[in-house]
Design a protein around this motif. Structure first.
Motif, PDB file in Angstrom:
ATOM      1  N   TRP A  80      32.868  13.159 -38.431  1.00  0.00           N
ATOM      2  CA  TRP A  80      33.867  12.823 -37.419  1.00  0.00           C
ATOM      3  C   TRP A  80      33.387  11.713 -36.500  1.00  0.00           C
ATOM      4  O   TRP A  80      32.207  11.656 -36.128  1.00  0.00           O
ATOM      5  CB  TRP A  80      34.195  14.050 -36.562  1.00  0.00           C
ATOM      6  N   THR A  81      34.305  10.844 -36.111  1.00  0.00           N
ATOM      7  CA  THR A  81      34.066   9.887 -35.037  1.00  0.00           C
ATOM      8  C   THR A  81      34.960  10.271 -33.866  1.00  0.00           C
ATOM      9  O   THR A  81      35.921  11.040 -34.027  1.00  0.00           O
ATOM     10  CB  THR A  81      34.392   8.454 -35.471  1.00  0.00           C
ATOM     11  N   VAL A  82      34.640   9.758 -32.693  1.00  0.00           N
ATOM     12  CA  VAL A  82      35.472  10.046 -31.526  1.00  0.00           C
ATOM     13  C   VAL A  82      36.889   9.535 -31.757  1.00  0.00           C
ATOM     14  O   VAL A  82      37.869  10.187 -31.378  1.00  0.00           O
ATOM     15  CB  VAL A  82      34.861   9.423 -30.256  1.00  0.00           C
ATOM     16  N   GLU A  83      37.003   8.389 -32.408  1.00  0.00           N
ATOM     17  CA  GLU A  83      38.325   7.826 -32.681  1.00  0.00           C
ATOM     18  C   GLU A  83      39.132   8.740 -33.602  1.00  0.00           C
ATOM     19  O   GLU A  83      40.333   8.968 -33.376  1.00  0.00           O
ATOM     20  CB  GLU A  83      38.188   6.442 -33.308  1.00  0.00           C
ATOM     21  N   GLU A  84      38.485   9.303 -34.645  1.00  0.00           N
ATOM     22  CA  GLU A  84      39.192  10.196 -35.566  1.00  0.00           C
ATOM     23  C   GLU A  84      39.611  11.487 -34.873  1.00  0.00           C
ATOM     24  O   GLU A  84      40.719  11.978 -35.096  1.00  0.00           O
ATOM     25  CB  GLU A  84      38.299  10.506 -36.762  1.00  0.00           C
ATOM     26  N   LEU A  85      38.744  12.020 -34.037  1.00  0.00           N
ATOM     27  CA  LEU A  85      39.102  13.227 -33.301  1.00  0.00           C
ATOM     28  C   LEU A  85      40.223  12.932 -32.300  1.00  0.00           C
ATOM     29  O   LEU A  85      41.107  13.764 -32.085  1.00  0.00           O
ATOM     30  CB  LEU A  85      37.875  13.786 -32.577  1.00  0.00           C
ATOM     31  N   LEU A 137      31.179  14.445 -29.605  1.00  0.00           N
ATOM     32  CA  LEU A 137      30.151  14.455 -30.643  1.00  0.00           C
ATOM     33  C   LEU A 137      28.963  15.328 -30.262  1.00  0.00           C
ATOM     34  O   LEU A 137      28.262  15.853 -31.143  1.00  0.00           O
ATOM     35  CB  LEU A 137      29.701  13.035 -30.958  1.00  0.00           C
ATOM     36  N   THR A 138      28.718  15.512 -28.976  1.00  0.00           N
ATOM     37  CA  THR A 138      27.666  16.437 -28.546  1.00  0.00           C
ATOM     38  C   THR A 138      28.051  17.865 -28.911  1.00  0.00           C
ATOM     39  O   THR A 138      27.230  18.643 -29.417  1.00  0.00           O
ATOM     40  CB  THR A 138      27.437  16.320 -27.029  1.00  0.00           C
ATOM     41  N   TYR A 139      29.315  18.217 -28.658  1.00  0.00           N
ATOM     42  CA  TYR A 139      29.783  19.553 -29.044  1.00  0.00           C
ATOM     43  C   TYR A 139      29.766  19.709 -30.558  1.00  0.00           C
ATOM     44  O   TYR A 139      29.380  20.769 -31.071  1.00  0.00           O
ATOM     45  CB  TYR A 139      31.196  19.817 -28.515  1.00  0.00           C
ATOM     46  N   LEU A 140      30.161  18.677 -31.282  1.00  0.00           N
ATOM     47  CA  LEU A 140      30.149  18.723 -32.744  1.00  0.00           C
ATOM     48  C   LEU A 140      28.743  19.021 -33.261  1.00  0.00           C
ATOM     49  O   LEU A 140      28.557  19.888 -34.130  1.00  0.00           O
ATOM     50  CB  LEU A 140      30.653  17.399 -33.321  1.00  0.00           C
ATOM     51  N   THR A 141      27.747  18.337 -32.735  1.00  0.00           N
ATOM     52  CA  THR A 141      26.361  18.573 -33.161  1.00  0.00           C
ATOM     53  C   THR A 141      25.921  19.988 -32.824  1.00  0.00           C
ATOM     54  O   THR A 141      25.273  20.669 -33.637  1.00  0.00           O
ATOM     55  CB  THR A 141      25.419  17.561 -32.499  1.00  0.00           C
ATOM     56  N   ALA A 182      43.554  20.738 -30.616  1.00  0.00           N
ATOM     57  CA  ALA A 182      43.673  20.108 -31.935  1.00  0.00           C
ATOM     58  C   ALA A 182      42.326  19.565 -32.396  1.00  0.00           C
ATOM     59  O   ALA A 182      41.941  19.720 -33.569  1.00  0.00           O
ATOM     60  CB  ALA A 182      44.708  18.988 -31.881  1.00  0.00           C
ATOM     61  N   ALA A 183      41.588  18.949 -31.491  1.00  0.00           N
ATOM     62  CA  ALA A 183      40.269  18.416 -31.843  1.00  0.00           C
ATOM     63  C   ALA A 183      39.278  19.536 -32.141  1.00  0.00           C
ATOM     64  O   ALA A 183      38.483  19.449 -33.089  1.00  0.00           O
ATOM     65  CB  ALA A 183      39.748  17.535 -30.707  1.00  0.00           C
ATOM     66  N   LEU A 184      39.310  20.612 -31.342  1.00  0.00           N
ATOM     67  CA  LEU A 184      38.415  21.741 -31.583  1.00  0.00           C
ATOM     68  C   LEU A 184      38.702  22.393 -32.928  1.00  0.00           C
ATOM     69  O   LEU A 184      37.783  22.761 -33.664  1.00  0.00           O
ATOM     70  CB  LEU A 184      38.552  22.769 -30.454  1.00  0.00           C
ATOM     71  N   HIS A 185      39.975  22.532 -33.270  1.00  0.00           N
ATOM     72  CA  HIS A 185      40.327  23.091 -34.579  1.00  0.00           C
ATOM     73  C   HIS A 185      39.822  22.194 -35.698  1.00  0.00           C
ATOM     74  O   HIS A 185      39.371  22.683 -36.751  1.00  0.00           O
ATOM     75  CB  HIS A 185      41.841  23.266 -34.686  1.00  0.00           C
ATOM     76  N   ALA A 186      39.883  20.881 -35.506  1.00  0.00           N
ATOM     77  CA  ALA A 186      39.389  19.955 -36.523  1.00  0.00           C
ATOM     78  C   ALA A 186      37.878  20.117 -36.701  1.00  0.00           C
ATOM     79  O   ALA A 186      37.367  20.173 -37.824  1.00  0.00           O
ATOM     80  CB  ALA A 186      39.740  18.521 -36.136  1.00  0.00           C
ATOM     81  N   ILE A 187      37.156  20.199 -35.588  1.00  0.00           N
ATOM     82  CA  ILE A 187      35.697  20.352 -35.649  1.00  0.00           C
ATOM     83  C   ILE A 187      35.321  21.666 -36.312  1.00  0.00           C
ATOM     84  O   ILE A 187      34.448  21.714 -37.200  1.00  0.00           O
ATOM     85  CB  ILE A 187      35.100  20.266 -34.225  1.00  0.00           C
TER      86      ILE A 187
END
Length: 309
Positions: free
Chosen positions: A219-224, A248-252, A206-211
């Motif tokens: 995104w913040t860690v809390e939102e993910l 957040l490292t993966y997000l960047t 779910a988090a990966l799909h959001a990213i």
């Protein structure tokens, strides 16, 4: 796009190519190391895969599929002891196609092979996590969609019709996705590990799909974590354990990968690229991009334009 589709789109370059050939025993072919990935399917008869890294030979029967994600040199032969000759490629690097009709006789082997060009400078960990080769044995009632893609591709190569020049590359891309989906999600008797476990975990997925769906969102860690229906701390631990890096490292990393693809694949202004990568300031984006790639965005784009297609 979903994570698997995104990962492939980020790495794929050029046009894939394929061939459908008949081999008459004795035969042996050595495929050189390349920057791409390739597959072999035994349509009729049998063959032996002589894997990379001095692994034991693997017998391939009718319907067996082998995928080599890392471009390692390898061999294919009627017997493990048969001498190998170098694969004869066309000037553009593609394989010659023999349009064979009718049954394969005696010890003959009918093989479907294909290759993909990949940009490994930003290889997605989903692909780098793959083993040197993947063997998907034919099993009755298993991998129906993969089998259908193989059958359609083989039919187009055996008897080209109007539109085949567009259909074959599309089928090759489809086959690649089915190969990876089969390995990651269904053909892992030892249970999911690494990225297979990440893609099998509902919270992390779910988090990966959001990213991947909204990489520019701040995104913040809390939102993910909320996307994953977990507390901030529990989500961060679970994501890091399965993906191999904090959220957040993966997000960047994914934002910079997306930016690099936009710079090389479009003429979008730098401001637009920065915005799609989640930066409101061109200066901040350029600084982050240079830290990641070692060159400024404009220079990176020019280097791509100067490279051969």
């Amino acid at each position: 796009m979903d994570v698997l589709s995104d990962a492939i789109a980020a790495m794929r370059t050029g046009r894939p190519h394929s061939s459908r050939t008949v081999k008459h025993a004795p035969w042996g072919v050595r495929f050189p190391t390349s920057d791409g990935a390739g597959f072999h399917v035994v349509l009729q008869g049998s063959a032996w895969l002589l894997p990379p890294e001095d692994a034991d030979p693997v017998r391939l029967g009718p319907g067996d599929v082998v995928f080599l994600a890392h471009g390692y040199g390898h061999g294919l032969a009627d017997r493990p002891e048969t001498p190998l000759v170098e694969a004869q490629l066309e000037p553009d690097g593609s394989w010659p196609t023999l349009r064979h009709r009718g049954p394969v006789n005696g010890d003959d082997t009918l093989i479907l092979c294909g290759a993909y060009q990949l940009n490994r400078s930003r290889a997605h960990p989903l692909l780098t996590d793959l083993p040197p080769f993947i063997h998907l044995p034919a099993r009755v009632g298993a991998h129906d969609r993969l089998r259908s893609a193989v059958d359609l591709l083989g039919a187009e190569l055996a008897d080209p019709q109007p539109g085949s020049d567009a259909i074959v590359p599309a089928l090759l891309d489809t086959l690649l996705l089915y190969l990876l989906r089969t390995w990651w999600l269904t053909d892992r008797p030892e249970g999911p590990t690494g990225w297979a476990a990440a893609l099998s975990d509902p919270a992390v997925t779910a988090a990966l799909h959001a990213i991947h769906g909204e990489p520019a969102r701040p995104w913040t860690v809390e939102e993910l974590g909320a996307q994953a229906a977990l507390s901030r701390a529990a989500f961060a631990r679970q994501f890091t354990a399965l993906v191999g890096q904090p959220p957040l490292t993966y997000l960047t990393w994914w934002r910079m990968t997306t930016a690099g693809r936009l710079l090389r694949g479009s003429d979008a202004p730098l401001r637009t690229v920065a915005e799609q990568a989640g930066y409101t300031s061109e200066f901040a984006f350029a600084k982050a991009f240079k830290r990641e790639y070692g060159v400024a965005p404009g220079r990176y784009r020019k280097q791509g334009a100067a490279s051969p297609a």
